[in-house]
Design an enzyme around this catalytic site. Sequence first.
Site, PDB file in Angstrom:
ATOM      1  N   GLU A 147      38.365  43.253  23.730  1.00  0.00           N
ATOM      2  CA  GLU A 147      38.889  44.793  24.667  1.00  0.00           C
ATOM      3  C   GLU A 147      37.598  45.964  24.448  1.00  0.00           C
ATOM      4  OE1 GLU A 147      41.948  47.432  21.815  1.00  0.00           O
ATOM      5  OE2 GLU A 147      41.647  46.185  21.896  1.00  0.00           O
TER       6      GLU A 147
ATOM      7  N   LYS B 146      44.876  46.680  26.548  1.00  0.00           N
ATOM      8  CA  LYS B 146      44.036  45.984  26.364  1.00  0.00           C
ATOM      9  C   LYS B 146      44.248  45.364  25.233  1.00  0.00           C
ATOM     10  CE  LYS B 146      42.431  50.317  24.415  1.00  0.00           C
ATOM     11  NZ  LYS B 146      43.110  51.190  25.890  1.00  0.00           N
ATOM     12  N   THR B 147      44.840  45.296  24.121  1.00  0.00           N
ATOM     13  CA  THR B 147      44.825  44.733  23.381  1.00  0.00           C
ATOM     14  C   THR B 147      45.486  43.806  23.544  1.00  0.00           C
ATOM     15  OG1 THR B 147      44.494  46.741  21.647  1.00  0.00           O
ATOM     16  CG2 THR B 147      45.529  45.020  20.830  1.00  0.00           C
TER      17      THR B 147
END
Length: 457
Positions: free
Chosen positions: A158, A114-115
């Site tokens: 995020e 997700k980052t």
Amino acid sequence: MKKKYYFIAIGGVGMSGLAKYLLENGCEVSGSDICDSKYIQKLRDLGATIHIGHNADNVPDDAVVVASTAIKSDNPEIIRAKELGLSIYHRSDVLAEISRWGKFFLGYSGTHGKTTTSGLCSYVLEKAGLLPSYVVGGIIPDIGTNAHCQDGKFFAAELDESDGTIIKYAPNICVVNNLEADHLDFYKEGLKSILETFEKFISNMNEKSIVLVNNDCEATKNLHSHKTISFGISSEADYTAKNIIFNEDYTTFDIYYKNNFLTDLKIILRGKHNVYNALSVLASLHQAGVNLNLVKEHFATFTGMGRRFQKVGEFNGITIFDDYAHHPTEIKATLSSAEGMKNKNIIAVFQPHRYTRLKTLWNEFLNAFEGIDKVIVTDVYAASETPIEGVNSEKFAKELSSHINVPCEYIAGDMKTVADKLYPTLKENDVVIGLGAGTITMLGKELISLSKEVVNA
């Protein structure tokens, strides 16, 4: 009148990003942390007042107080905020509030990636001149920041699932990269609890919202509702990556949407997992109506987020990488990124993160170290947990040694001690990869420092 916020532990990458976004939006921001940092200095430059050390006297009597899950109830600033009757927000409440400020909300979630995906999305929109706003969990390369408030249509973020707060968000488009058992200190029933949380998250989203799910992940492909669209490599998904060619310095592939050619793509990120990451971001932008010709070329200049297979140093023909991987799947993906390094000796230095994670995923960790030449295991980074009897790095290293056919070694002590013992064994063509979410990030700095001492001796 400006809205006022006070952040407890403002210096972390997540909290500082939120604070920066609020400052750029004209809010008044102050806060505290136990030590100074580059993130704090950037906030000061934008007008924030920041105290070093937590003290009840720091807290204004007219601000919204912001804290993360890590801040305990006995923190003097939390106690003072309650005495003053102030609103106390979790950091997720602030992100949720920001996400409702009228922009088209692109959210990136899942156990892994997700980052990278939120950072990649922000990066290509920025480079395309679309003036995106964003809050992500790492410093975006070349742009040099983790958050920015601008006038464009899109807001990218995020979305962290680790503590269940993801249910507070309602993005217009959300990517779910993958789901696995993790954060088992919070999700007591493992994957079952995580899936229940994501089902609730999706049900809270607007009827017109779109959820992009990884169809090659057993867990995410079961999240089907009328809102879901799939992406994948090995399956019949709505968005598919085909004709993938892994070169030493870059990867190319074609993207099809509903079996029709959509575009070709080039990335310089290593590993199969980054094909998924790029595919999901491209799919989300396509669904959002972005002109792909504006963003496509910029995928090939994205070098990756900080601490994601990040090259941190090189000396005497020895290369040092640092990676945030602290889950077995992440470790496998990171080590697969090193597969294209020909004639190199790959040394993984693993710092287990949390006793609960090591205990619960013990067998999975034993199977995570493949295709490398040596493993060094350091002491567990507790992350405020108390030790669990029978769960320790020395025992894990011994069991790993009998499980895989490569040398395994346990080195006790802090990262300086680990570096002191590792450095004399290194030789030309060695590649050291630090793995973990704790103090392992200091390993590269310590090794580089030792190399300079030798040169100057």
